[in-house]
Design a protein around this motif. Structure first.
Motif, mmCIF file in Angstrom:
data_model
loop_
_atom_site.group_PDB
_atom_site.id
_atom_site.type_symbol
_atom_site.label_atom_id
_atom_site.label_comp_id
_atom_site.label_asym_id
_atom_site.label_seq_id
_atom_site.Cartn_x
_atom_site.Cartn_y
_atom_site.Cartn_z
ATOM 1 N N GLU A 93 -0.250 -9.246 -11.238
ATOM 2 C CA GLU A 93 -0.731 -10.526 -11.553
ATOM 3 C C GLU A 93 -0.185 -11.317 -12.576
ATOM 4 N N ASP A 94 -0.170 -10.090 -13.684
ATOM 5 C CA ASP A 94 0.601 -10.475 -14.882
ATOM 6 C C ASP A 94 1.984 -11.216 -14.860
ATOM 7 N N MET A 95 2.716 -10.521 -14.080
ATOM 8 C CA MET A 95 4.059 -11.169 -13.857
ATOM 9 C C MET A 95 4.045 -12.171 -13.013
ATOM 10 N N ASP A 96 3.302 -12.538 -11.979
ATOM 11 C CA ASP A 96 3.200 -13.682 -11.310
ATOM 12 C C ASP A 96 2.637 -15.021 -12.089
ATOM 13 N N THR A 97 1.986 -14.521 -13.067
ATOM 14 C CA THR A 97 1.711 -15.709 -14.023
ATOM 15 C C THR A 97 2.805 -16.256 -14.704
ATOM 16 N N MET A 98 3.535 -15.197 -15.439
ATOM 17 C CA MET A 98 4.915 -15.544 -15.842
ATOM 18 C C MET A 98 5.881 -16.565 -14.950
ATOM 19 N N GLN A 99 5.863 -15.737 -13.943
ATOM 20 C CA GLN A 99 6.802 -16.247 -12.947
ATOM 21 C C GLN A 99 6.366 -17.805 -12.592
ATOM 22 N N LEU A 100 5.206 -18.412 -12.555
ATOM 23 C CA LEU A 100 4.492 -19.567 -12.669
ATOM 24 C C LEU A 100 5.329 -20.474 -13.568
ATOM 25 N N LEU A 101 5.179 -19.939 -14.768
ATOM 26 C CA LEU A 101 6.020 -20.762 -15.937
ATOM 27 C C LEU A 101 7.236 -20.996 -15.547
ATOM 28 N N ARG A 102 7.943 -20.002 -15.329
ATOM 29 C CA ARG A 102 9.467 -19.895 -14.904
ATOM 30 C C ARG A 102 9.796 -21.277 -13.698
ATOM 31 N N CYS A 103 8.763 -20.917 -12.824
ATOM 32 C CA CYS A 103 9.158 -21.811 -11.705
ATOM 33 C C CYS A 103 8.773 -23.339 -12.084
ATOM 34 N N ALA A 104 8.002 -23.353 -13.030
ATOM 35 C CA ALA A 104 7.681 -24.958 -13.304
ATOM 36 C C ALA A 104 8.771 -25.449 -13.998
#
Lengths: 510, 486
Positions: free
Chosen positions: B435-446
């Motif tokens: 979940e931690d990493m997914d949250t970071m990935q959300l930012l990256r994908c944005a």
């Protein structure tokens, strides 16, 4: 497989170290016409006779990337290096790829490209050992290295880049086929500069040329512009010739004798800066040294070894060693930085030569740069005041190759009233670099102008440096910028001080 | 390894001219790795833009064609952050090296990304200012790279990391849009703190083309000492003592005996032969520095320092730091290759962690040199090996991995300042939950929905926007219409 790897160098089949290369090199012009050819070239007063493309520059542009494409000779050799002194794997492995060398490398400063940095070149050497061929691109990046050795100073890992690039250049010269024009131009340089007599013949028309202001007239007529870039570069470098001052074969110590030293006159030094040699000998005498200067001495081979011309170098080196063989001197003194660094490497460079290896080691052990020697010896002659601010320019082959920075400054500071000013970006090469400013005029000019600007910014009244090449280079840049500054070797300044000359006399005609 | 497609070369040549494009295989090879040589990928093409507009046009083209790209500065990174992508464009910013503005009244300097860290300090030195973040590579590493990695340095204990010294940046986003993030001359900007997200994003959110840095006044007084100890444990006690007493040193650095040996060979700083040395620097107002310096000496003596040397002048101080800053590179003197880690442990766990690292070294039969920012527990264990001995590189990597795990077990972090890059991404799941990493990935994908901006770095597993190195291919989940790009 990459098809470029298939076209092997034809010379590969035989002994890669046979004599054909040397024969080719020497076959360019017959000995009788050599002097005149050389004179034509340097005199530049006669270069308008040359067809425009005879020594056409390979179109050095601001950056190197485009150059590789423009200058294809098509020579592709795989593997890049043969067994005769390839760049040593062990030395290559000392590089940990940290990049600390990048900002001190002149070509990286100019081009901002990895391949034109020491780290990049070492990387390419490593690839050349087993993976990539020696082709136009590779050679271009090796050629562009000035050999200033600023990277050796900067490197925390102690990489011996000097040995690596020298080995690489030897391989390039033996194995890579340069374009006809490039070869001819290099050949001309090497038929001229290591031979003071030829250089002098060449310089004779130059005197007339200068006296009648031919260069200026040509410039006014716009004719200089049509000369090939390399020839123009050479023309711009030529200094005003002064009267030749001969150094006697034996010159006795003044007062109590402290040591007997041998003196090496240099080639460019004795032709264009004979007054520096005369001053050096006077200083050595004043400091209590008998000075022995073998009359017959030839070139030390520095230009040759820095250009990878191994056999030619070895012949020069053996001859010079022989000339000092029975001289019975305690030290061998040199006042030109470029020669000095090579003289100190004789032991290494002749390591394979059974007859000379030991002699070369002994010879190198005696060699000292004159400022280095004077600081070891300690001053005795009285110095008269010389109240002047001088910018001291570190010659790369003194500072980086020999680690001599303090001694020349100390030598100057021992003169009462002398103020030594530091030049910004002191570690950066002025672009002279042996024959570099003739074969790669554009980057050299850029570096020269940068150095000249930094020199001017010191606000000093004169610039002092220990290498004739640097003097020519900085002088040429200042002239191009429409200005000038008196220039001297540390020994000329010291000589003037010991002789009690005035500052004005020192600055006159320099 | 193919030559760059002629269309790509033509287009890049159109933008940059032939002198800004590298496409010959031998030349490309010089760019196949950065400061970390363990990973090598030959890029399709290398481009050398000279202006922000060049960068924008290159990125826009990559975006339109779905070609991945990686930005590179001086190529000194130690986590493979600038490792090229196969079939991708390597955008080298070494020709964008102008200092655009020096604004002393507002304590700002505006630079292009290729400007070398130390040039910034040099540009404002005459006015009595300097740029505080000073990674050991400061004489060569670029500000753009510092920004991407959120570089620290020996003085970040007191002054903070790069992120504390960046006021704003002009950034080309992965779709070629040019934006300004952060503030200008005013100290703070409303809205989301995008600058905080961008700094340290390891080149995955875009390419900075103009960076506004804060410079600070040189301290009135600086005092530096070098203390020798029997071992790293005693030196560690001294560190705890100093920090525990309330002193905030400008820097506390520790080096172990192997490290001392290497730098002595390389740059001869004259370090004493000891199990460990500490370099402690205090700066600030004269009176404060003076009294705290005496206190520091006392603490070191109490921790059994065998020798304390005080820098008498700037020259001697520079020599201490030269010894410290050359440490990595000096390893070349005692080993052919090294593998450096950058883990962080709580300061209180220093002793225990170092002990375990030394045990691990013995278990593997390999030498591990330690040089680190002791003040904030940022370790730099250097595993020494020889790449020419088959299997040694792998063994070194395994050992380095175990060292990292040890640090995590002691409540630490994967990296202090070198970044995750290509090198440490596999350890990310050890430190963060999915979940931690997914949250970071959300930012990256944005920022980078097509995952073309430095793909294959930081995160180990392609998730969410289907990130993986190479040209863009739609994720099967997306194809099935079950998910969509941001």
């Amino acid at each position: 497989m990459d098809n470029r790897n298939d076209s092997l160098d034809p010379r590969q089949d035989g002994n890669p170290y046979d004599a054909t290369d040397a024969t080719e090199r020497r076959g360019v012009s017959s000995s009788t016409s050599q002097d005149q050819a050389a004179a034509n070239a340097v005199g530049a007063g006669s270069t308008e006779d040359l067809p425009d493309d005879t020594f056409a520059s390979r179109g050095a542009v601001k950056q190197t990337v485009g150059i590789g494409r423009k200058t294809e000779s098509g020579s592709v050799i795989f593997p890049a290096f043969d067994d005769h002194h390839p760049p040593e794997k062990d030395l290559i492995d000392d590089c940990v790829h940290c990049g600390f060398c990048l900002p001190t490398c002149p070509t990286y400063v100019l081009f901002g490209e990895e391949m034109d940095s020491p780290r990049g070149r070492i990387y390419l050497m490593n690839k050349g050992l087993n993976e990539e061929p020696l082709n136009d691109q590779m050679v271009r990046h090796f050629d562009l290295c000035l050999g200033c050795m600023a990277c050796v100073t900067a490197c925390p890992s102690g990489v011996q880049y000097d040995k690596l690039i020298e080995a690489t250049r030897g391989q390039v010269e033996r194995r890579y086929e340069r374009t006809a024009q490039d070869k001819a131009f290099r050949e001309m340089i090497f038929q001229l500069f290591p031979y003071p007599n030829r250089l002098r013949v060449a310089a004779a028309p130059l005197k007339l040329y200068q006296r009648f202001g031919v260069g200026d007239k040509l410039k006014k007529a716009g004719l200089m512009k049509v000369l090939p870039k390399r020839m123009r570069a050479m023309e711009a470098l030529m200094p005003m010739l002064t009267k030749q001052q001969e150094v006697p074969e034996f010159s006795p110590a003044v007062g109590e004798k402290r040591m007997t030293v041998g003196f090496i006159k240099g080639c460019v030094q004795r032709v264009f800066f004979s007054e520096v040699n005369a001053a050096t000998v006077r200083v050595l005498n004043a400091e209590g040294c008998d000075v022995v200067t073998p009359k017959a001495q030839g070139c030390c081979g520095a230009l040759s070894v820095h250009a990878g011309r191994e056999e030619e170098f070895q012949a020069f080196a053996r001859k010079l060693i022989d000339e000092f063989e029975d001289s019975g001197v305690d030290r061998i003194i040199i006042n030109a930085a470029g020669c000095g660094s090579t003289l100190k490497e004789y032991g290494y460079l002749l390591r394979d030569d059974r007859a000379y290896a030991e002699k070369a080691r002994n010879f190198s052990a005696k060699v000292r740069d004159v400022s280095e020697f004077l600081q070891e010896l300690g001053p005795v002659a009285e110095r008269q005041p010389m109240p002047v601010a001088a910018a001291y320019h570190d010659a790369c082959h003194l500072a980086h190759s020999q680690g001599i920075r303090k001694q020349p400054r100390q030598t100057l500071k021992q003169i009462p009233g002398m103020e030594v000013r530091e030049i910004k970006e002191a570690e950066l090469c002025c672009g002279s670099a042996g024959i570099y400013n003739m074969v790669e005029p554009e980057p050299a000019t850029e570096l020269g102008d940068r150095k000249a600007t930094n020199v001017l910014n010191t606000g000093a009244r004169m610039v002092v440096t220990s290498n004739p090449g640097c003097m020519l280079q900085i002088q040429a840049s200042l002239k191009r910028m429409g200005t000038s500054m008196p220039m001297a070797h540390p020994m000329e300044v010291l000589d003037a001080s010991i002789r009690g000359e005035s500052v004005e006399t020192l600055l006159l005609n320099r | 390894m193919g030559m760059a497609s002629s269309r790509l070369v033509d287009r890049m040549t159109e933008i940059l001219g032939p002198e800004g494009v590298i496409s010959e295989r031998e030349q490309l090879r010089a760019y196949e790795c950065d400061g970390l040589m363990n990973y090598r990928v030959i890029p399709e093409i290398v481009v050398l833009p000279e202006t922000a507009e060049h960068v924008q046009r290159i990125v826009r083209y990559c975006h339109d064609e779905g070609i991945p790209f990686v930005a590179r500065g001086s190529g000194t990174g130690l986590s493979g952050g600038a490792l090229p992508v196969e079939s991708g464009v390597l955008i080298v910013l070494s020709r964008m090296r102008r200092i655009l503005e020096v604004d002393i009244p507002n304590q700002r300097v505006v630079v292009e990304p290729g400007v070398i860290n130390i040039w910034v300090s040099q540009a404002v030195a005459d006015e009595g200012y300097y740029y505080a973040p000073d990674p050991a590579s400061q004489i060569v590493s670029s500000i753009g790279g510092n920004l991407a990695e959120n570089s620290g340095g020996v003085h970040c204990l007191k002054y903070g990391f790069t992120t504390n010294h960046v006021m704003g940046a002009e950034v080309v986003l992965p779709d070629g849009t040019m934006v300004n993030i952060g503030g200008g001359k005013a100290p703070d900007a409303p809205g989301y703190e995008l600058l905080g997200a961008f700094v340290g994003s390891e080149g995955t959110l875009g390419i900075a083309t103009k960076i506004t840095l804060r410079v600070v006044r040189k301290p009135a007084s600086v005092k530096t000492l070098l203390a020798a100890f029997k071992d790293t444990e005693e030196a560690g006690d001294a560190v705890s003592g100093i920090i525990g007493s309330g002193i905030v040193p400008a820097a506390i650095e520790m080096m172990d005996s192997l490290c001392i040996e290497a730098v002595e060979t390389a740059v001869h700083p004259g370090f004493p032969q000891a199990g460990a040395v500490l370099i402690v620097e205090l700066d600030g107002p004269e009176a404060e520095v003076s009294s705290q310096f005496d206190q520091t000496i006392e603490i070191c003596e109490k921790a059994n320092a065998s020798e304390i040397r005080i820098a008498q002048d700037d020259e001697e101080r520079a020599l201490f730091w030269k010894g410290r800053k050359a440490a990595f590179a000096a390893m070349g003197r005692i080993a052919n290759d090294y593998y450096v880690q950058d883990a962080v442990v709580p300061r209180t766990e220093l002793g225990a962690t170092l002990k375990r690292i030394s045990e691990l070294g013995s278990e593997y039969g390999m030498r591990v040199a330690n040089v680190f920012h002791a003040g904030d527990g940022n370790l730099h264990p250097l595993v020494l090996y020889d790449n020419d001995v088959p299997g040694e590189a792998e063994k070194a990597e395994d050992l380095a991995g175990e060292i990292v795990m040890t640090c995590l077990e002691h409540g630490g972090s994967l990296t202090g300042e070198h970044g995750i890059g290509r090198d440490k991404m596999k350890y990310m799941p050890k430190m963060f939950t999915t979940e931690d990493m997914d949250t970071m990935q959300l930012l990256r994908c944005a920022f980078d929905p097509h995952h073309i901006c430095n793909p294959g770095k930081v995160f180990p597993t392609p998730r969410l926007c289907g990130e993986k190195p190479g040209p863009f291919h739609m994720h099967p989940v997306q194809k099935a219409g079950l998910a969509e790009n941001f």
